[in-house]
Design a protein around this motif. Structure first.
Motif, short mmCIF file in Angstrom:
data_model
loop_
_atom_site.label_atom_id
_atom_site.label_comp_id
_atom_site.label_asym_id
_atom_site.label_seq_id
_atom_site.Cartn_x
_atom_site.Cartn_y
_atom_site.Cartn_z
N TRP A 94 1.02 -1.10 -0.17
CA TRP A 94 -0.18 -0.20 0.06
C TRP A 94 0.49 1.12 0.01
O TRP A 94 0.67 2.69 -0.62
CB TRP A 94 -1.05 -0.10 1.26
N LYS A 95 1.98 1.21 0.88
CA LYS A 95 2.60 2.72 1.04
C LYS A 95 3.81 2.59 -0.90
O LYS A 95 4.45 3.50 -0.96
CB LYS A 95 4.08 2.54 1.92
N TYR A 96 4.16 1.38 -1.24
CA TYR A 96 5.29 1.45 -1.95
C TYR A 96 5.04 0.87 -3.66
O TYR A 96 4.85 1.87 -3.92
CB TYR A 96 6.85 0.91 -1.81
N LEU A 97 4.21 -0.17 -3.45
CA LEU A 97 3.78 -0.31 -5.43
C LEU A 97 2.86 -0.50 -5.53
O LEU A 97 2.75 0.10 -6.35
CB LEU A 97 3.63 -2.38 -4.74
N LEU A 98 1.69 0.01 -4.32
CA LEU A 98 0.41 0.35 -5.36
C LEU A 98 0.73 2.50 -5.81
O LEU A 98 0.72 2.76 -7.10
CB LEU A 98 -0.26 0.60 -4.32
N PRO A 99 1.27 2.98 -5.01
CA PRO A 99 1.95 4.36 -5.30
C PRO A 99 2.54 4.45 -6.71
O PRO A 99 2.04 5.13 -7.26
CB PRO A 99 1.97 5.01 -4.13
N ILE A 100 3.75 3.27 -6.36
CA ILE A 100 4.70 3.72 -8.01
C ILE A 100 3.36 3.41 -8.50
O ILE A 100 3.98 3.50 -10.04
CB ILE A 100 5.55 2.82 -7.52
N ASN A 101 2.69 2.19 -8.68
CA ASN A 101 2.00 1.50 -9.83
C ASN A 101 0.86 2.99 -10.19
O ASN A 101 0.78 2.40 -12.29
CB ASN A 101 1.05 0.68 -9.54
N LEU A 102 0.12 3.00 -10.23
CA LEU A 102 -0.72 4.55 -10.03
C LEU A 102 0.85 5.30 -11.00
O LEU A 102 0.07 5.97 -12.11
CB LEU A 102 -1.51 5.25 -9.24
N VAL A 103 1.80 5.85 -10.53
CA VAL A 103 2.07 7.14 -11.57
C VAL A 103 3.16 6.45 -12.02
O VAL A 103 2.78 7.03 -13.42
CB VAL A 103 2.97 7.36 -10.29
N ASN A 104 3.01 5.10 -12.47
CA ASN A 104 3.78 4.77 -13.36
C ASN A 104 2.43 4.41 -14.63
O ASN A 104 3.47 5.20 -15.33
CB ASN A 104 4.06 3.27 -13.06
N LEU A 105 1.61 4.52 -14.05
CA LEU A 105 0.51 4.15 -15.09
C LEU A 105 0.05 5.36 -15.99
O LEU A 105 -0.17 5.12 -17.00
CB LEU A 105 -0.96 4.16 -14.66
N LEU A 106 0.09 6.45 -15.02
CA LEU A 106 0.20 7.51 -15.79
C LEU A 106 1.72 7.98 -16.45
O LEU A 106 0.67 9.13 -17.48
CB LEU A 106 0.05 9.14 -14.30
N MET A 107 2.37 7.85 -15.74
CA MET A 107 3.56 8.06 -16.89
C MET A 107 3.72 7.34 -18.30
O MET A 107 3.14 7.75 -19.49
CB MET A 107 4.15 7.46 -16.10
N MET A 108 2.69 5.84 -18.06
CA MET A 108 3.13 5.19 -19.73
C MET A 108 1.17 5.75 -20.28
O MET A 108 1.81 5.98 -21.85
CB MET A 108 2.61 3.80 -18.75
N SER A 109 0.32 6.19 -19.52
CA SER A 109 -0.48 7.14 -20.68
C SER A 109 -0.07 7.84 -21.20
O SER A 109 -0.19 8.64 -22.64
CB SER A 109 -1.92 7.28 -19.21
N VAL A 110 0.85 8.98 -20.17
CA VAL A 110 1.85 9.73 -20.99
C VAL A 110 2.54 9.68 -22.61
O VAL A 110 2.46 10.34 -23.36
CB VAL A 110 2.55 11.10 -20.23
N VAL A 111 3.29 8.17 -22.03
CA VAL A 111 3.89 8.41 -23.17
C VAL A 111 2.92 7.83 -24.38
O VAL A 111 3.62 8.18 -24.98
CB VAL A 111 4.87 6.71 -22.08
N ALA A 112 2.21 6.52 -23.82
CA ALA A 112 1.36 6.40 -25.23
C ALA A 112 0.45 7.39 -26.38
O ALA A 112 0.62 6.96 -27.04
CB ALA A 112 0.34 5.17 -24.59
N LEU A 113 0.13 8.52 -25.55
CA LEU A 113 -0.67 9.58 -25.57
C LEU A 113 0.24 9.39 -26.85
O LEU A 113 0.04 10.83 -27.53
CB LEU A 113 -1.46 9.94 -24.94
N ASN A 114 1.84 10.27 -26.38
CA ASN A 114 3.25 11.47 -27.40
C ASN A 114 3.81 10.34 -27.34
O ASN A 114 4.01 10.55 -28.90
CB ASN A 114 3.53 11.37 -25.92
N GLY A 115 3.41 8.64 -27.38
CA GLY A 115 3.65 7.88 -28.72
C GLY A 115 5.02 8.02 -28.33
O GLY A 115 6.46 7.45 -29.68
N TRP A 116 5.87 8.26 -27.79
CA TRP A 116 7.02 8.39 -27.37
C TRP A 116 7.84 6.22 -27.60
O TRP A 116 8.77 6.18 -27.30
CB TRP A 116 7.32 8.48 -25.77
N HIS A 117 6.66 5.79 -27.66
CA HIS A 117 7.50 4.11 -27.21
C HIS A 117 7.46 4.04 -28.42
O HIS A 117 7.90 4.44 -29.86
CB HIS A 117 6.81 3.33 -26.73
N PHE A 118 8.66 2.73 -28.67
CA PHE A 118 9.22 2.09 -29.78
C PHE A 118 7.79 1.51 -30.52
O PHE A 118 7.35 0.99 -30.77
CB PHE A 118 9.91 1.32 -29.76
#
Lengths: 377, 159, 362
Positions: free
Chosen positions: C338-362
């Motif tokens: 609850w204090k480490y994995l979940l917050p990191i995960n949520l931030v990570n999901l947000l980051m991934m969404s940004v990556v996906a929207l901008n097409g920064w992935h390969f």
């Protein structure tokens, strides 16, 4: 039961019930036949009640019919992991009673073997400590390193665990010609392996989280319960018999008494790891300077202690072992009492474990380094 | 500050875990350092140390002679009563004196704690510790051994 | 029969046609189900046996031991011998235990991974259930197993079992969240829950390489959380043999104990399979973009070998965790989630969404 819980939930009055659980006599982490009666509230420990007596063999009573030479081998069976120190305690007590002059060679060899025994005991403890916390690999690594010491013992003393290398007045045999070489080899080997212990367990974040601040024992409690050895020293209780009442060759070696003030599981853990470094330091100082001479002082075939009371203490791997002999000038003692370190250390378990969880109890017990035959005798 | 500590906690935690995994990984890729000894297979090469205390034996020479005078010092020295000396009185035909001769040197292996006191107490060095450690038997009566071989005699000149 | 090691579609279809030509349609379907069922039973049994053996050997090598060596060549038949022993053991039922639930628990525990394994894509065309919600199905079904664990602990009439079961419940409920969120991070990129589509989307490279940093973070969270979800490694709070003797299966003996044991290893396989499918392209060989020559060489290795190779690597990683780390305490376990994995995960999901929207992935 389910209905009851449902009802209480409706009334918004959470009602919990304390319950008992029997930990032991057959339990993987009591390391023997110790029975702990736990009063639990959920997983929180309210009270720990140790019940002893499952491996009571009445060693003290048996000593009353044995001759002084025979008593020595019984002490192997108390704290089998520091058997040499136990033997030494009885021998020193008898020698004190007879006012024997012990050859210097004997003193030095006894000290070296004591420290080797301490090392092997701590290695085994380290392995078992890891295993109690769920890291089974440490168990095998601990035993791997201990194997070299048991080989040294086997070659010199003739047995791996219950060595019975001491006799009143000296040693059973002289050291084996290979003893010094093997010991030096071991020290060089183990110096390389000890950092591995730190890598695998001491610095591991899971391990430090599991042990720091757990099983607190204050200095006052340590003194009032008589918790000695590394467990006591981790609470800041300076109780090293080797420093305060030097026996054998401890007065001529340079070593540090390990004292931590935290009093938690991690401090007890560190105290033992540091003690291994100190033990190696002691052995290194002595191993090249074993004086020539007899390996045994002359004693009569039948030893009779003069009438009186004698007390001798030594520092075993677990703490202070006291041997109290009352003699009435016969060939066996009138009364013999062992003050075993494990018993006193266990008595403090309740105040250490109270308020912690079951998993913490296991860690606390592990850092106390209990040997059940030593507690029960 | 809080966030910085949070991140550094994670960093050091992961680092310590990887250090631990390095140690076990180190041994995983080095099967040469395996310490297991496969016991029944290595019986030939398995040599116990000379001083290893496996069991008490009465030393016999090639003429089936031993050195035990039947003084029962070992019996007295034994803390567990694992040695029983059953001796006879025989009249020596040459001198005409009555002497003590062992009839049976009974050794209860099941009671022995291998403390070596009997060996130390023996005035004639008649007994020693052998290195055999394979003591398991199907019937515990086999653990009570008679150490003097049938027809064995005491060596001349021992008494 | 047109058997092709690179594509099983034709092979499976020819069996289907043959069945339809011999039997009437309804019977053909049922025969097909039975054949698949038998295949899976055999596969799971063999899988369980070999994984137990592999675990023992891997553990032994970590610990500088040899492991089982006596039964068969290098102890290969050891697990078979163990299973035979377990079958012939008396199935004890503790006094005062709820017999029905006690027996039911062992079956629930084994049924859950059985159901999940149906949706695992083994190779091209070798895929029993290809839902459009395949990943959701696997994660949903595999967590039925916790019901079995809870029941086992409850019905055993043993306080150790009960504590173990309660720990297990708390643990799986928490870690389920992280597993799904970390998988969701990749779903953002694929846009589909269908496993075949996920694999197809990795034709030009695996997501762990294509998906930038968030994919790597997601993978690590996935491997930690799924280890926890399968009650393994440093997270075996429910068993915790040094605290709770054997936790929820303390009272089980014989073949019912073997079910728990088997379920643990099949769960391990499923976790590795999901991880391999989502992050490492399932049976898809290692491809680098449009680098044709390299891709051709990689295609030469059959997909089924790619799939099992990836699974073996992931299983080895999980075993490495288990044989190195000490066990966590239950509250630390929940703190980690609850204090480490979940917050990191949520931030990570947000980051991934940004990556996906901008097409920064390969």
């Amino acid at each position: 039961m389910i209905n009851e819980e449902a009802n209480t939930a409706v009334e918004n009055k959470p009602e919990t019930q304390e319950y008992f659980i029997n930990m032991g006599p057959q339990h993987p982490s009591t390391h023997g036949v110790l029975r702990l009666m736990l009063t639990l509230d959920g997983e929180i420990i309210k009270k720990v009640e140790p019940h002893l007596g499952f491996i009571h063999r009445s060693i003290e009573k048996m000593c009353e019919k044995d001759s002084y030479q025979q008593i020595v081998h019984l002490t192997d069976r108390m704290d089998y992991l520091s058997c040499h120190m136990n033997n030494e305690a009885v021998c020193l007590c008898v020698e004190q009673g007879l006012q024997l002059e012990i050859p210097e060679r004997v003193k030095v060899i006894r000290t070296i073997i004591s420290e080797l025994t301490r090392l092997s005991s701590h290695q085994l403890w380290w392995g078992v400590m890891g295993m109690d916390l769920g890291a089974i690999t440490t168990f095998l690594y601990g035993f791997r390193d201990r194997e070299m010491i048991t080989d040294i013992f086997e070659e010199t003393c003739g047995a791996r665990l219950t060595m019975n290398y001491n006799v009143p007045g000296g040693l059973m045999f002289d050291i084996h010609p290979n003893f010094q070489k093997r010991t030096k080899d071991f020290i060089t080997y183990f110096k390389k392996k000890l950092p591995e212990y730190d890598d695998l367990l001491s610095n591991n974040v899971i391990f430090t989280e599991r042990t720091k601040g757990i099983g607190m024992l204050s200095k006052e409690d340590a003194i009032s319960y008589g918790v000695t050895g590394p467990s006591g020293r981790a609470s800041g209780f300076s109780c090293d018999v080797r420093k305060h009442f030097p026996y054998s060759a401890y007065d001529r070696v340079d070593f540090r008494e390990i004292i931590y003030t935290e009093g938690d599981c991690y401090a007890r853990y560190r105290a033992r790891i540091d003690e291994m470094h100190e033990s190696m330091k002691i052995i290194e100082q002595l191993i090249d300077n074993i004086p020539e001479g007899d390996y045994k002082a002359k004693t009569k075939a039948v030893i009779k202690l003069p009438e009186g009371e004698y007390y001798q203490r030594v520092e075993t791997a677990r703490g202070e072992l006291g041997v109290y002999v009352v003699s009435d000038n016969k060939k066996s003692p009138y009364r013999l009492k062992f003050r075993s370190p494990g018993f006193s250390n266990l008595s403090a378990l309740n105040i250490m474990a109270k308020g912690d969880k079951i998993a913490d109890l296991v860690a606390t017990m592990s850092t106390l380094d209990l040997v059940i035959p030593d507690i029960d005798r | 500050m809080g966030l910085k500590k949070y991140i550094s906690d994670i960093f050091y935690g992961v680092k310590s875990l990887i250090t631990g995994m390095k140690v076990t990984g180190h041994y995983f890729v080095r099967p040469k350092e395996i310490i297991t000894q496969q016991y029944p297979e290595n019986r030939e090469s398995l040599k116990m140390f000379d001083r290893f205390r496996g069991e008490v034996v009465l030393i016999h020479d090639e003429n089936n002679m031993h050195k035990c005078t039947g003084c029962s010092a070992c019996e007295l020295a034994c803390p567990n009563g694992s040695i029983e000396i059953i001796s006879d009185k025989v009249i020596d035909p040459e001198t005409g004196k009555s002497t003590k001769v062992i009839d049976k040197f009974v050794y209860h292996l099941s009671m022995c704690t291998f403390c070596n006191l009997c060996i130390l107490s023996c005035p004639t060095d008649a007994i020693k510790m052998a290195q055999n450690f394979e003591h398991s038997v199907f019937d515990r009566s086999e653990l009570t051994k008679v150490l003097n071989k049938p027809g064995s005699k005491i060596m001349p000149g021992i008494r | 029969m047109n058997f092709n090691i690179y594509d099983f579609t034709g092979f499976v279809n020819s069996i289907k046609q043959w069945l339809n030509s011999v039997f009437p349609p309804a019977v053909a379907d049922i025969t097909g189900f039975v054949i698949i069922g038998i295949c899976f039973l055999t596969f799971i049994t063999l899988l369980g046996l070999s994984l137990v053996y592999i675990e023992r050997k891997v553990c032994a090598f970590f610990q500088q031991r040899l492991g089982p060596m006596r039964v068969g060549f290098w102890g290969t038949a050891q697990t078979v011998a163990d299973i035979i022993k377990l079958i012939f053991k008396e199935p004890l039922i503790a006094k005062g235990s709820d017999k029905f639930l006690f027996n039911l628990a062992a079956f629930i525990v084994i049924v859950a991974p059985f159901m999940a394994i149906a949706a695992v894509p083994f190779a091209k065309g070798l895929h029993v259930l290809d839902f459009d919600i395949g990943l959701f199905f696997i994660t949903a079904v595999s967590s039925i197993g916790v019901t079995g664990i809870l029941l086992a602990g409850w019905s055993s009439n043993n306080k150790y079992s009960l504590i173990g079961a309660m720990r297990s419940g708390a643990q799986i409920v928490s870690y389920e969240l992280s597993v799904v969120l970390s998988l969701l991070t990749i779903i953002v990129l694929t846009g589909s829950l269908q496993l075949s589509a996920i694999i197809e989307s990795q034709r030009d490279g695996w997501w762990i390489f294509k998906g930038n940093i968030p994919a790597i973070i997601a993978f690590f969270i996935f491997i930690i959380a799924s280890t926890a979800e399968s009650n393994r490694g440093p997270f075996d709070m429910a068993e915790a043999e040094s605290e709770l003797t054997a936790g929820f299966h303390t009272e089980y003996s014989g073949i019912k104990f073997a079910y728990f044991f088997l379920a643990e290893y099949i769960n391990l396989f499923i976790i590795a399979a999901v991880g391999a499918t989502v992050f490492f392209g399932g049976w898809m060989p290692l491809h680098i973009g449009n680098f044709e020559f390299f891709n051709k060489i990689m295609d030469f290795i059959p997909p089924i070998i790619w799939f099992f190779g990836k699974i073996a690597a992931l299983i080895f990683l999980i075993m490495w965790f288990k044989w190195t780390f000490p066990r966590l305490r239950i509250d630390q376990l929940l703190t980690l989630e609850w204090k480490y994995l979940l917050p990191i995960n949520l931030v990570n999901l947000l980051m991934m969404s940004v990556v996906a929207l901008n097409g920064w992935h390969f």
